[in-house]
Design a protein around this motif. Structure first.
Motif, PDB file in Angstrom:
ATOM      1  N   THR A   1      -2.899   9.155  -1.686  1.00 51.55           N
ATOM      2  CA  THR A   1      -3.552   7.888  -2.011  1.00 51.55           C
ATOM      3  C   THR A   1      -2.512   6.780  -2.181  1.00 51.55           C
ATOM      4  OG1 THR A   1      -5.253   9.114  -3.178  1.00 51.55           O
ATOM      5  CG2 THR A   1      -5.097   6.767  -3.664  1.00 51.55           C
ATOM      6  N   PRO A   2      -2.758   5.607  -1.609  1.00 48.00           N
ATOM      7  CA  PRO A   2      -1.833   4.484  -1.829  1.00 48.00           C
ATOM      8  C   PRO A   2      -1.804   4.080  -3.306  1.00 48.00           C
ATOM      9  CG  PRO A   2      -3.362   3.987  -0.046  1.00 48.00           C
ATOM     10  CD  PRO A   2      -3.843   5.246  -0.700  1.00 48.00           C
TER      11      PRO A   2
ATOM     12  N   ARG B   1       0.857  -1.197   0.000  1.00 48.55           N
ATOM     13  CA  ARG B   1       0.000   0.000   0.000  1.00 48.55           C
ATOM     14  C   ARG B   1       0.889   1.242   0.000  1.00 48.55           C
ATOM     15  NH1 ARG B   1      -4.967  -0.144   0.023  1.00 48.55           N
ATOM     16  NH2 ARG B   1      -5.358   1.677   1.305  1.00 48.55           N
TER      17      ARG B   1
ATOM     18  N   ARG C   1       2.745   4.583  -0.441  1.00 43.97           N
ATOM     19  CA  ARG C   1       2.377   5.998  -0.548  1.00 43.97           C
ATOM     20  C   ARG C   1       3.672   6.768  -0.798  1.00 43.97           C
ATOM     21  NH1 ARG C   1      -2.672   7.251   2.271  1.00 43.97           N
ATOM     22  NH2 ARG C   1      -3.461   5.343   3.198  1.00 43.97           N
TER      23      ARG C   1
END
Length: 127
Positions: A36-37, A28, A30
């Protein structure tokens, strides 16, 4: 260069790009806090994973993402430095990675992206 060699080189670059994207999604990733990931809402996600994406788009995404990954990797090293006292006690030979688990994963992802960039560029130069 034979067609088989070209296909193999491009396929290798595509595979490296896909593996890097899979890792980024798993973590995930960033590029910085609060954004937003790495996900289906990003154009780089599609360029790196869509089998129909062009190799030029894949290369551009790899170039963009490697810069973001390197920035985050360095940030993870700073986190590890903050814990230096404990690290010294647990790492008497100074051979352990001086980063976090995410930092180590980002190091591997950056290597995948750099290798993909090199493979795409080699194919471009050979054409």
């Amino acid at each position: 260069m034979t067609r088989q060699t070209e296909t193999t080189g491009l396929q290798h670059a595509r595979d490296l790009t896909r593996h890097a994207a899979q890792w980024l999604q798993l973590l995930r990733f960033r590029s910085r806090p609060g954004v937003t990931p790495f996900s289906a809402s990003m154009c780089h996600y599609h360029a790196m994973l869509d089998p129909g994406a062009s190799d030029l788009d894949r290369l551009a995404s790899c170039r963009t993402m490697v810069r973001a990954v390197e920035r985050r990797r360095l940030a993870e090293e700073f986190v590890a430095e903050a814990d230096e006292t404990r690290q010294t006690l647990l790492n008497p030979y100074h051979l352990h990675w001086e980063t976090t688990r995410d930092g180590a994963a980002l190091w591997a992802i950056a290597n995948l992206l750099c290798e993909a960039i090199e493979a795409f560029e080699a194919e471009q130069n050979a054409a």
